[in-house]
Design an enzyme around this catalytic site. Structure first.
Site, mmCIF file in Angstrom:
data_model
loop_
_atom_site.group_PDB
_atom_site.id
_atom_site.type_symbol
_atom_site.label_atom_id
_atom_site.label_comp_id
_atom_site.label_asym_id
_atom_site.label_seq_id
_atom_site.Cartn_x
_atom_site.Cartn_y
_atom_site.Cartn_z
ATOM 1 N N LYS A 184 -6.899 -1.693 2.602
ATOM 2 C CA LYS A 184 -6.265 -1.010 1.233
ATOM 3 C C LYS A 184 -6.818 -1.881 0.305
ATOM 4 C CE LYS A 184 -2.137 1.406 1.189
ATOM 5 N NZ LYS A 184 -1.978 0.836 0.232
ATOM 6 N N SER A 185 -6.862 -2.487 -0.240
ATOM 7 C CA SER A 185 -6.125 -3.972 -1.476
ATOM 8 C C SER A 185 -7.789 -3.644 -1.701
ATOM 9 C CB SER A 185 -5.708 -4.763 -1.057
ATOM 10 O OG SER A 185 -4.261 -5.150 -1.026
ATOM 11 N N ARG A 234 8.265 4.771 -9.192
ATOM 12 C CA ARG A 234 8.593 2.793 -8.665
ATOM 13 C C ARG A 234 8.301 2.359 -10.082
ATOM 14 N NH1 ARG A 234 4.204 2.035 -4.736
ATOM 15 N NH2 ARG A 234 4.556 -0.064 -4.438
ATOM 16 N N GLN A 281 0.061 -6.780 -7.515
ATOM 17 C CA GLN A 281 -0.338 -6.227 -7.987
ATOM 18 C C GLN A 281 -0.120 -6.184 -9.644
ATOM 19 O OE1 GLN A 281 2.165 -3.306 -6.355
ATOM 20 N NE2 GLN A 281 0.150 -1.976 -4.872
ATOM 21 N N ASP A 340 3.574 -5.518 3.430
ATOM 22 C CA ASP A 340 3.818 -4.476 3.363
ATOM 23 C C ASP A 340 3.931 -4.503 5.343
ATOM 24 O OD1 ASP A 340 2.515 -3.700 1.162
ATOM 25 O OD2 ASP A 340 1.025 -4.148 1.557
ATOM 26 N N ARG A 389 3.730 3.435 6.170
ATOM 27 C CA ARG A 389 4.224 2.492 7.097
ATOM 28 C C ARG A 389 4.861 2.225 8.050
ATOM 29 N NH1 ARG A 389 0.076 -0.476 5.484
ATOM 30 N NH2 ARG A 389 -0.876 -0.848 3.871
HETATM 31 C C1 S3P Z 1 -0.991 -4.842 -3.321
HETATM 32 C C2 S3P Z 1 0.278 -5.281 -3.655
HETATM 33 C C3 S3P Z 1 1.384 -5.705 -2.486
HETATM 34 C C4 S3P Z 1 1.005 -4.273 -1.195
HETATM 35 C C5 S3P Z 1 0.553 -3.187 -1.848
HETATM 36 C C6 S3P Z 1 -0.521 -3.499 -2.201
HETATM 37 C C7 S3P Z 1 -1.798 -5.370 -3.485
HETATM 38 O O1 S3P Z 1 2.496 -4.932 -3.916
HETATM 39 O O2 S3P Z 1 2.856 -4.169 -1.222
HETATM 40 O O3 S3P Z 1 0.091 -2.657 -0.355
HETATM 41 O O4 S3P Z 1 -3.573 -4.247 -3.345
HETATM 42 O O5 S3P Z 1 -2.716 -5.565 -4.811
HETATM 43 P P1 S3P Z 1 2.690 -5.475 -4.532
HETATM 44 O O6 S3P Z 1 2.069 -6.987 -5.656
HETATM 45 O O7 S3P Z 1 3.469 -5.281 -5.839
HETATM 46 O O8 S3P Z 1 3.975 -7.244 -3.662
#
Ligand code: S3P
Length: 439
Positions: free
Chosen positions: A27-28, A128, A175, A321, A393
């Site tokens: 996904k990322s 959020r 993120q 995650d 999840r």
């Molecule tokens: C992600 C970073 C994570 C993760 C999210 C995806 C990303 O969040 O929990 O599902 O793709 O950069 P955080 O960076 O806020 O921990």
């Protein structure tokens, strides 16, 4: 509830996981492939793209900013990049559904555009925290308004001149780091980010792969605005966060013997393997290779007896995650498992500490939520009705619990499994999970 008639899972107890499966794309990396492919010059050809709702939200947003994107078609996407300054003003608000990654990363990227934009999301995303990105972006010269509670919608004013900053992240968040790097592409001078602990580095790897100059030292990354990047071919590995449910399921269900193919093994994501291995899991890593700057391997997992551990806090960001699945593993382990330093779990798609503790208690497990983690005494699962609170999840983690349950498990509000794992019911059912969905 995510909609009027959300999906429900019904699980018959028992079973084992066997065979060979490839879970959907990361996904990322899928999000980043659309964002950076759009901002590159030339064509980016993607394979293995996650056709889940979250990454499709990102794809739709860039289409509505004038980027020509073909697909997805069986994981193939082709993007005609418009260059750093080539995005067009969207005609309406960009609705990003359940996707925190879309909103936080795009906030940075859009702060540097000449046009205004408005980012919205569903009820979960609208609850959020966004101050963590708005505050440093404001320091860079961005103009973004949010609600008084520090949440979306985010109204981003265009035409602001951004300046690079040197920013120490208060929380280990990929993120926030990625958001600021994307804003930094549009800023004068250098943007430097220091992180308190390693977090996923897919943005840095993809920028480098596209030829964007950046400097990386331990715990620190810097870039200068205004350079160009080139479209490339991106082969997206299977998502280790989706593989995690199967790693846990096959570890806890006696007689399991499962291979997970082509799993992304970026060292900033493999905490789940380290934690399960410390708990006694039998996970063999084979066929290690590299695809497009990201390490990949096949994982062979066989059932074993697990034991409870104190989870080292430094592994938390590397498995952030995967805790819903890991809590299910801990509930099947002998002895006590203690997690600390994971307060971030309270602000994910749901409050994953409380929602998991409640669900484990429903199934007869002694689980105590703490402000920053959980204490779980290994035991055995009965059956019962679990509310996933619309968190993909949570739903998938409790589905795996059925492998060791003595009664039927019903899981409510499962529609959002489609955000990260379309086809979960079919794939998991094919591997041996006794799962049915009402639709
Ligand atoms: C992600 C970073 C994570 C993760 C999210 C995806 C990303 O969040 O929990 O599902 O793709 O950069 P955080 O960076 O806020 O921990």
């Amino acid at each position: 509830m995510t909609e009027n008639n959300p999906a429900r899972f019904r699980l018959t107890p028992g079973g084992k996981l066997t065979g060979c499966v490839r879970v959907p794309g990361d996904k990322s990396i899928s999000h980043r492939s659309i964002m950076l492919g759009s901002l590159a010059d030339g064509v980016t050809e993607i394979t293995g793209f996650l056709e889940g709702e979250d990454s499709l939200s990102t794809l739709a947003a860039f289409k509505s900013m004038g980027v020509a994107i073909e697909g997805p078609d069986q994981g193939r996407v082709s993007i005609q990049g418009v260059g750093l300054r080539g995005l067009a003003a969207p005609r309406q608000a960009l609705y990003l559904g359940n996707s925190g990654t879309s909103m936080r990363l795009m906030a940075g990227l859009l702060a540097g555009q000449v046009f205004d934009s408005l980012l919205t999301g569903d009820a979960s995303l609208s609850g959020r925290p966004m101050k963590r990105v708005v505050e440093p972006l404001t320091r860079m010269g961005a103009h973004i308004t949010m609600t008084e509670a520090g949440t979306a919608p985010l109204a981003i004013r265009g035409g602001m001149r951004l300046r690079g900053i040197d920013y120490a992240l208060p929380v280990a968040s990929a993120q926030v780091k990625s958001c600021l790097l994307l804003a930094g592409l549009y800023a004068s001078g250098r943007t430097c980010i220091t992180e308190p602990a390693p977090t996923r580095d897919h943005t840095e790897r993809m920028l480098a792969g596209m030829g964007y100059p950046l400097q990386r030292d331990a715990g620190r990354v810097c870039l200068e605005g205004g350079h160009a990047m080139q479209g490339i071919a991106i082969d997206i590995p299977a998502d280790i966060s989706s593989a995690a449910f199967f790693l846990v399921g096959a570890s806890i269900a006696p007689g399991s013997d499962l291979v997970l193919e082509h799993v992304g093994m970026n060292p900033t994501r493999t905490g789940v393997i380290d934690i399960l291995t410390r708990m006694g899991a039998d996970i063999r890593i084979g066929n290690r290779r590299e695809v497009g700057g990201e390490p990949v391997a096949d994982l062979h997992v066989r059932s074993t007896s697990l034991y409870g551990i104190d989870i080292p806090p430094e592994l938390v960001p590397l498995a952030i995650d995967e805790f819903p699945a890991l809590f299910v593993a801990a509930a099947c382990a002998s002895g006590r498992t203690v997690l600390t330093g994971a307060e971030e779990l309270r602000v994910k798609e749901s409050d994953r500490i409380q929602v998991m503790a409640d669900g484990l208690a429903t199934l007869g497990i002694d689980a105590t939520a703490t402000p920053d983690g959980m204490i779980i005494e290994g035991g055995s699962f009965g059956g019962g009705v679990i509310d996933s609170h619309g968190d993909h999840r949570i739903a998938m983690a409790f589905a795996m619990a059925a492998l060791r349950a003595t009664g039927t498990i019903e899981i409510l509000d499962c529609t959002n499994v489609n955000t990260s794992f379309p086809g979960f019911v079919k794939l998991a059912g094919g591997a041996g999970l006794r799962i049915a969905s009402n639709r």
